[in-house]
Design an enzyme around this catalytic site. Structure first.
Site, mmCIF file in Angstrom:
data_model
loop_
_atom_site.group_PDB
_atom_site.id
_atom_site.type_symbol
_atom_site.label_atom_id
_atom_site.label_comp_id
_atom_site.label_asym_id
_atom_site.label_seq_id
_atom_site.Cartn_x
_atom_site.Cartn_y
_atom_site.Cartn_z
ATOM 1 N N ILE A 15 72.662 8.524 48.078
ATOM 2 C CA ILE A 15 72.611 9.947 48.409
ATOM 3 C C ILE A 15 72.319 10.770 47.151
ATOM 4 O O ILE A 15 72.601 10.352 46.031
ATOM 5 C CB ILE A 15 73.922 10.417 49.073
ATOM 6 C CG1 ILE A 15 75.136 10.133 48.180
ATOM 7 C CG2 ILE A 15 74.092 9.761 50.437
ATOM 8 C CD1 ILE A 15 76.442 10.689 48.720
ATOM 9 N N TYR A 72 74.978 13.268 53.604
ATOM 10 C CA TYR A 72 74.295 12.799 54.816
ATOM 11 C C TYR A 72 73.910 13.930 55.764
ATOM 12 O O TYR A 72 73.457 13.675 56.880
ATOM 13 C CB TYR A 72 75.171 11.774 55.540
ATOM 14 C CG TYR A 72 75.352 10.507 54.741
ATOM 15 C CD1 TYR A 72 74.383 9.509 54.733
ATOM 16 C CD2 TYR A 72 76.494 10.311 53.965
ATOM 17 C CE1 TYR A 72 74.536 8.356 53.982
ATOM 18 C CE2 TYR A 72 76.665 9.156 53.204
ATOM 19 C CZ TYR A 72 75.694 8.185 53.225
ATOM 20 O OH TYR A 72 75.853 7.046 52.478
ATOM 21 N N PHE A 115 86.850 6.082 53.514
ATOM 22 C CA PHE A 115 85.887 5.414 54.382
ATOM 23 C C PHE A 115 85.201 4.222 53.715
ATOM 24 O O PHE A 115 84.590 3.404 54.401
ATOM 25 C CB PHE A 115 84.831 6.402 54.901
ATOM 26 C CG PHE A 115 84.012 7.070 53.832
ATOM 27 C CD1 PHE A 115 82.892 6.453 53.307
ATOM 28 C CD2 PHE A 115 84.360 8.330 53.359
ATOM 29 C CE1 PHE A 115 82.132 7.069 52.317
ATOM 30 C CE2 PHE A 115 83.607 8.952 52.390
ATOM 31 C CZ PHE A 115 82.494 8.317 51.867
#
Length: 225
Positions: free
Chosen positions: A54, A80, A34
């Site tokens: 994160i 997430y 991604f």
């Protein structure tokens, strides 16, 4: 979180409060890539321990030395979570990153903060002039990476100023002409401004540089519809 040491380095250890410069590639657990700094040919930089990334990154990269390459397997609660991230990261996703620590140094000031504050007080012409002046005189003090202008452009676009955002994205194209990402953002600027012809042009240019750019593919389909 789990990690695998892919390559051992011998440089300085990552340190909280310092800037960590990395190259990375990220996949969903099913194997779909991604994001990758390698595809943009630009390292990513953030200040460790400042919640700029994160939690899994803050924890995992804190274990690394310059030259190390780790594979981080990050569970949803350190990524997430149940919300995911837009259309890219689904809810409750486990993420896999290959991360190489390139350098550790005292953080530079994000130029986006200075330019955004100036934009809110002045105008886009003043902002662009200030960018060139700061780069000429203070390149060692400010972060001038591609992501800085990209963030600025999107923040300006969020204010409903698509035409000004386009000028910022054009500046990024001028500064980083080999990056597919800058053309993707310029395409989005024109899309938001209602200029589908130029939006299509720059999404296609982005795909020329990086044929796997899923966002450009999706946006071109939307333009056709």
């Amino acid at each position: 979180m789990k990690y695998i040491v892919l390559k051992k380095g011998s440089g300085k250890k990552a340190k909280s409060g310092y800037a960590a410069e990395v190259h990375y590639t990220g996949w969903l657990a099913g194997g779909k890539k991604f994001d990758s700094s390698l595809d943009r040919n630009e390292t990513f930089e953030f200040t460790l321990g400042e919640k700029q990334v994160i939690k899994g990154w803050d924890e995992g990269i804190a274990l690394m030395r310059i030259g190390d390459k780790f594979r981080l397997v990050i569970p949803p609660d350190l990524a997430y979570g149940e919300n995911g991230a837009g259309e890219i990261i689904p809810p409750n996703a486990t993420l896999i990153f290959d991360v190489e620590l390139i350098s550790v140094h005292k953080p530079k000031k994000p130029v986006v903060d200075t330019l955004l504050a100036l934009y809110l007080e002045k105008d886009i012409k003043t902002v662009i002039e200030a960018y060139y002046n700061l780069k000429d005189e203070f390149e060692d003090k400010y972060n001038f990476k591609e992501s800085q202008l990209n963030i600025l452009g999107y923040r300006v676009m969020e204010l409903g100023k698509a035409k000004d955002a386009i000028k910022i994205f054009k500046l990024n194209v001028e500064e980083f002409p080999d990056s597919y990402n800058v053309y993707d953002s310029l395409g989005e600027g024109y899309f938001m401004d209602g200029n589908m012809k130029l939006a299509e042009k720059y999404y296609k240019k982005s795909l020329e540089l990086y044929p796997n750019n899923d966002n450009a593919k999706k946006m071109l389909e939307r333009i056709k519809q």
